[in-house]
Write a protein that holds these residues in place. Structure first.
Motif, short mmCIF file in Angstrom:
data_model
loop_
_atom_site.label_atom_id
_atom_site.label_comp_id
_atom_site.label_asym_id
_atom_site.label_seq_id
_atom_site.Cartn_x
_atom_site.Cartn_y
_atom_site.Cartn_z
N UNK A 127 -13.95 6.85 -25.11
CA UNK A 127 -14.42 6.12 -23.94
C UNK A 127 -13.95 6.77 -22.65
N UNK A 128 -12.67 7.09 -22.57
CA UNK A 128 -12.14 7.65 -21.32
C UNK A 128 -12.66 9.07 -21.09
N UNK A 129 -12.84 9.84 -22.16
CA UNK A 129 -13.41 11.19 -22.01
C UNK A 129 -14.85 11.09 -21.48
N UNK A 130 -15.62 10.11 -22.01
CA UNK A 130 -16.98 9.89 -21.50
C UNK A 130 -16.94 9.46 -20.04
N UNK A 131 -16.01 8.57 -19.69
CA UNK A 131 -15.92 8.05 -18.33
C UNK A 131 -15.65 9.18 -17.33
N UNK A 132 -14.72 10.05 -17.64
CA UNK A 132 -14.40 11.14 -16.71
C UNK A 132 -15.49 12.21 -16.71
N UNK A 133 -16.20 12.36 -17.82
CA UNK A 133 -17.34 13.29 -17.84
C UNK A 133 -18.41 12.83 -16.85
N UNK A 139 -13.73 12.96 -9.12
CA UNK A 139 -12.70 12.04 -9.58
C UNK A 139 -11.83 11.63 -8.39
N UNK A 140 -11.70 10.32 -8.16
CA UNK A 140 -10.89 9.79 -7.07
C UNK A 140 -9.83 8.85 -7.64
N UNK A 141 -8.99 8.31 -6.73
CA UNK A 141 -7.96 7.38 -7.17
C UNK A 141 -8.58 6.16 -7.86
N UNK A 142 -9.72 5.72 -7.32
CA UNK A 142 -10.38 4.56 -7.92
C UNK A 142 -10.80 4.83 -9.36
N UNK A 143 -11.13 6.09 -9.66
CA UNK A 143 -11.52 6.46 -11.03
C UNK A 143 -10.37 6.25 -11.99
N UNK A 144 -9.16 6.64 -11.55
CA UNK A 144 -7.99 6.46 -12.41
C UNK A 144 -7.63 4.99 -12.57
N UNK A 145 -7.86 4.20 -11.54
CA UNK A 145 -7.59 2.76 -11.64
C UNK A 145 -8.52 2.10 -12.64
N UNK A 146 -9.82 2.47 -12.58
CA UNK A 146 -10.79 1.92 -13.56
C UNK A 146 -10.40 2.36 -14.97
N UNK A 147 -10.01 3.63 -15.12
CA UNK A 147 -9.59 4.13 -16.43
C UNK A 147 -8.38 3.35 -16.94
N UNK A 148 -7.45 3.01 -16.04
CA UNK A 148 -6.26 2.24 -16.43
C UNK A 148 -6.65 0.86 -16.93
N UNK A 149 -7.65 0.24 -16.29
CA UNK A 149 -8.12 -1.08 -16.73
C UNK A 149 -8.78 -0.98 -18.11
N UNK A 150 -9.62 0.05 -18.29
CA UNK A 150 -10.26 0.26 -19.59
C UNK A 150 -9.22 0.46 -20.69
N UNK A 151 -8.10 1.08 -20.35
CA UNK A 151 -7.03 1.31 -21.32
C UNK A 151 -6.21 0.04 -21.55
N UNK A 152 -5.96 -0.71 -20.48
CA UNK A 152 -5.08 -1.88 -20.59
C UNK A 152 -5.68 -2.99 -21.44
N UNK A 153 -7.01 -3.12 -21.44
CA UNK A 153 -7.66 -4.22 -22.18
C UNK A 153 -7.36 -4.15 -23.68
N UNK A 154 -7.68 -3.03 -24.38
CA UNK A 154 -7.38 -3.01 -25.82
C UNK A 154 -5.89 -2.96 -26.12
N UNK A 155 -5.11 -2.27 -25.27
CA UNK A 155 -3.66 -2.20 -25.51
C UNK A 155 -3.06 -3.60 -25.44
N UNK A 156 -3.48 -4.39 -24.44
CA UNK A 156 -2.98 -5.75 -24.32
C UNK A 156 -3.37 -6.62 -25.50
N UNK A 157 -4.62 -6.49 -25.95
CA UNK A 157 -5.09 -7.29 -27.09
C UNK A 157 -4.35 -6.92 -28.37
N UNK A 158 -4.06 -5.64 -28.55
CA UNK A 158 -3.33 -5.21 -29.75
C UNK A 158 -1.89 -5.70 -29.70
N UNK A 159 -1.28 -5.65 -28.52
CA UNK A 159 0.10 -6.10 -28.38
C UNK A 159 0.23 -7.60 -28.64
N UNK A 160 -0.84 -8.36 -28.35
CA UNK A 160 -0.80 -9.80 -28.60
C UNK A 160 -0.81 -10.15 -30.09
N UNK A 161 -1.14 -9.20 -30.97
CA UNK A 161 -1.31 -9.53 -32.40
C UNK A 161 -0.02 -9.98 -33.08
#
Length: 371
Positions: A127-133, A139-161
């Motif tokens: 997903x992130x490779x596609x996003x940056x492609x 690529x701007x700062x906002x791009x990295x912030x969006x990427x961080x959100x895309x990353x945080x969603x599954x990481x947070x859900x997995x940590x809740x398990x």
């Protein structure tokens, strides 16, 4: 003559689908699998069927590898968003309807029990490779912030398990893509400072068993016959191997059942006891070759998507090895991460096979682009 000609024509048409394996990668993986079978034969001597089961897992791994190697990077790019979306959807389903085993809600029953968090080990870098492609060159700062959100969603859900080990692997996979996409060193330094500053908050959010693992890491001798027993026995097994090891099938810690999970997460302790420092260095050399070959494929990839994906996958192997060897040798908390291609297990090998297949696909299509 006509039949012979038809056979040759059929082989010419089918040949590209079978000649997809990258030779250096295939040889390295074969050597790691050979090492796995040797180690598991000894570690699982009291667990009948381990070697046979691992051989079946290896066959499944090679099938997955072959399938992934036949999928062009352009198709992987098109699959990135759907796979990520399905993965997050399944994680949400686990959160709401998941099956609880051993105190953790990590599985989903859909006819069979599946662990959706495993999907994210591949879906996240995809997903992130596609996003940056899509944002190549802008690529701007906002791009990295969006990427961080895309990353945080599954990481947070997995940590809740909760599943700290898998969440760390998914986090690492995503962070490698973000770093390779051009995140500045100043930003990385800021993230490191923020990480250490957030440790008190993270400690308060940890589950009791996670805190116990950290305190056991800091002083396993505080409870040598309880929580610290397993890690102490693992350290003893590694240390008793010396330079040349005790010899194959002569590891006393494993055979006397002192080493926990000797065929899965702690197989490195068995290997180290029987083959010593010499065997460890040889094993590390094989992993260095694997990671180095993956990074070479990344450096020569045809586009940004392929470079980011291949680079992240290569570093995922490093993360697996570092965390597993670290926890087994007592320098990291025990988080349940297998040793790539050595530990017994079908799901992990399936994921690793797909990762290797993706690397082979990127390598193969680089050559096709050049020709």
């Amino acid at each position: 003559m006509t039949r012979i000609h038809e056979r040759r024509s059929l082989w010419r048409r089918m040949r590209p689908y079978f000649m997809v394996f990258d030779a250096p990668l295939a040889i390295i993986v074969f050597l790691l699998f050979a090492t796995s079978l040797v180690s598991l034969y000894s570690a699982g001597i009291d667990f009948p069927g381990r070697v046979e089961g691992q051989m079946r897992n290896i066959i499944v791994c090679f099938i997955a590898m072959w399938i992934a190697a036949n999928v062009p990077p352009q198709t992987l790019m098109r699959l990135a968003v759907p796979v990520y979306t399905v993965g997050v959807g399944l994680l949400l389903a686990v959160f709401m309807f998941g099956i609880i085993k051993k105190g953790a809600r990590r599985w989903l029953h859909i006819g069979i029990d599946i662990q959706p968090s495993e999907i994210m080990k591949i879906a996240m870098p995809l997903m992130l490779a596609w996003y940056f492609q899509q944002r190549a060159g802008v690529v701007r700062w906002s791009s990295f912030l969006v990427a961080a959100v895309l990353l945080a969603i599954p990481v947070g859900l997995i940590q809740l398990q909760p599943d700290l080990g898998t969440s760390l692997l998914v986090l690492a996979a995503g962070m490698y893509v973000i770093f390779l996409a051009g995140l500045s060193w100043k930003a990385i330094a800021g993230l490191v400072v923020a990480f250490f500053a957030s440790l008190p908050v993270a400690w308060s959010l940890m589950h009791d068993y996670q805190r116990e693992r950290v305190t056991t890491l800091l002083d396993p001798t505080a409870d040598p016959l309880g929580k610290g027993f397993h890690i102490l026995q693992s350290i003893i097994a590694i240390g008793s191997g010396g330079v040349t090891g005790k010899g194959w099938l002569h590891g006393s810690q494993a055979h006397l059942e002192f080493v926990p999970e000797a065929t899965t997460d702690f197989v490195f302790a068995v290997f180290a006891e029987e083959f010593g420092l010499a065997g460890i260095l040889l094993l590390l050399f094989l992993y260095m070759l694997l990671i180095g070959r993956g990074l070479m494929i990344a450096a020569n990839a045809a586009n940004l998507f392929s470079r980011l994906l291949a680079g992240a996958i290569s570093m995922i192997f490093f993360t697996f090895v570092f965390i597993n060897m670290g926890m087994v040798s007592g320098i990291l908390p025990v988080v349940g991460v297998p040793l790539p291609f050595l530990s017994y297990g079908g799901t992990a090998l399936l994921t690793l096979g797909l990762c290797i297949g993706i690397l082979m696909s990127i390598s193969r299509h680089r050559k096709l682009v050049q020709t």
